[in-house]
Design a protein around this motif. Structure first.
Motif, PDB file in Angstrom:
ATOM      1  N   PHE A  90     -13.415 -31.115 -17.766  1.00 46.62           N
ATOM      2  CA  PHE A  90     -13.545 -32.420 -17.141  1.00 46.62           C
ATOM      3  C   PHE A  90     -13.711 -32.193 -15.644  1.00 46.62           C
ATOM      4  N   LYS A  91     -14.913 -32.288 -15.185  1.00 47.44           N
ATOM      5  CA  LYS A  91     -15.181 -32.065 -13.765  1.00 47.44           C
ATOM      6  C   LYS A  91     -14.646 -33.242 -12.962  1.00 47.44           C
ATOM      7  N   LEU A  92     -13.557 -33.024 -12.258  1.00 46.32           N
ATOM      8  CA  LEU A  92     -12.981 -34.066 -11.422  1.00 46.32           C
ATOM      9  C   LEU A  92     -13.672 -34.047 -10.063  1.00 46.32           C
ATOM     10  N   HIS A  93     -13.970 -35.207  -9.558  1.00 48.35           N
ATOM     11  CA  HIS A  93     -14.670 -35.277  -8.275  1.00 48.35           C
ATOM     12  C   HIS A  93     -13.781 -34.697  -7.169  1.00 48.35           C
ATOM     13  N   PRO A  94     -14.339 -33.806  -6.382  1.00 51.25           N
ATOM     14  CA  PRO A  94     -13.526 -33.040  -5.429  1.00 51.25           C
ATOM     15  C   PRO A  94     -13.247 -33.735  -4.099  1.00 51.25           C
ATOM     16  N   HIS A  95     -13.892 -34.851  -3.823  1.00 48.24           N
ATOM     17  CA  HIS A  95     -13.780 -35.432  -2.487  1.00 48.24           C
ATOM     18  C   HIS A  95     -13.153 -36.829  -2.500  1.00 48.24           C
ATOM     19  N   ALA A  96     -12.171 -37.043  -3.346  1.00 48.60           N
ATOM     20  CA  ALA A  96     -11.494 -38.340  -3.357  1.00 48.60           C
ATOM     21  C   ALA A  96     -10.772 -38.542  -2.026  1.00 48.60           C
ATOM     22  N   SER A  97     -10.766 -39.745  -1.572  1.00 48.88           N
ATOM     23  CA  SER A  97     -10.181 -40.062  -0.264  1.00 48.88           C
ATOM     24  C   SER A  97      -8.657 -40.038  -0.313  1.00 48.88           C
ATOM     25  N   ASP A  98      -8.064 -39.284   0.597  1.00 52.71           N
ATOM     26  CA  ASP A  98      -6.610 -39.286   0.748  1.00 52.71           C
ATOM     27  C   ASP A  98      -6.119 -40.594   1.364  1.00 52.71           C
ATOM     28  N   HIS A 105      -4.244 -40.213  -5.510  1.00 53.76           N
ATOM     29  CA  HIS A 105      -3.441 -39.913  -6.698  1.00 53.76           C
ATOM     30  C   HIS A 105      -4.260 -39.723  -7.983  1.00 53.76           C
ATOM     31  N   ILE A 106      -5.569 -39.871  -7.901  1.00 51.86           N
ATOM     32  CA  ILE A 106      -6.368 -39.877  -9.127  1.00 51.86           C
ATOM     33  C   ILE A 106      -6.245 -38.579  -9.915  1.00 51.86           C
ATOM     34  N   ARG A 107      -6.233 -37.471  -9.232  1.00 55.38           N
ATOM     35  CA  ARG A 107      -6.129 -36.175  -9.912  1.00 55.38           C
ATOM     36  C   ARG A 107      -4.815 -36.093 -10.702  1.00 55.38           C
ATOM     37  N   GLU A 108      -3.701 -36.387 -10.049  1.00 59.37           N
ATOM     38  CA  GLU A 108      -2.407 -36.292 -10.744  1.00 59.37           C
ATOM     39  C   GLU A 108      -2.286 -37.329 -11.850  1.00 59.37           C
ATOM     40  N   LEU A 109      -2.943 -38.478 -11.702  1.00 54.91           N
ATOM     41  CA  LEU A 109      -2.926 -39.489 -12.757  1.00 54.91           C
ATOM     42  C   LEU A 109      -3.670 -39.007 -14.002  1.00 54.91           C
TER      43      LEU A 109
END
Length: 148
Positions: A90-98, A105-109
């Motif tokens: 599952f390629k998670l988008h690497p540039h989510a805004s902090d 929190h999207i990655r940890e969710l």
């Protein structure tokens, strides 16, 4: 989730090796059957060999399975040619805004749920062997193009 064609093509190739034990299976033969360029197949064979699924006999270059087809699972084939790492599947988008309450929190969710999905995939693919597929193949009616 997008899995490359390497997995089904690798299963196809191994099924051919199992189905035609007296035939020297080449990348050209598998390429013709799969509809893939033989170069794709030549790139898969070393991965399957490294994973301990194929061996190549010296001299004639005959390819053989390293163990009975009833002992080779789809998960074995999958992990030979694809990553089993959640963040690779599952390629998670690497540039989510902090700065965003969702983005930070999207990655940890997602990761724990995606880990569960990968575990389910592992369970399902581990429950199916090439031997089972060979049995299912025998039960299918002959394809009209293969009869002629």
């Amino acid at each position: 989730m997008r899995v490359s064609t390497q997995f089904p093509v690798a299963v196809h190739a191994l099924m051919m090796v199992a189905a035609f034990p007296e035939t020297r299976i080449t990348s050209e033969i598998v390429g013709q059957s799969t509809g893939c360029n033989p170069v794709v197949i030549r790139n898969l064979f070393p991965k399957l060999k490294k994973a301990g699924l194929l061996s190549v006999k010296a001299g004639r270059g005959k390819i053989e399975l390293t163990r009975p087809i009833g002992e080779i699972t789809l998960w074995d084939v999958y992990t030979a040619v694809e990553s089993e790492q959640t963040e690779e599947i599952f390629k998670l988008h690497p540039h989510a805004s902090d700065a965003c309450p969702v983005g930070c929190h999207i990655r940890e969710l997602l990761v724990s749920h995606l880990d569960d999905a990968v575990a389910a995939m592992r369970r399902e693919l581990s429950a199916v062997t090439l031997g089972m597929l060979q049995g299912e193949l025998r039960e299918l009616p002959p394809h009209p193009a293969a009869e002629g």
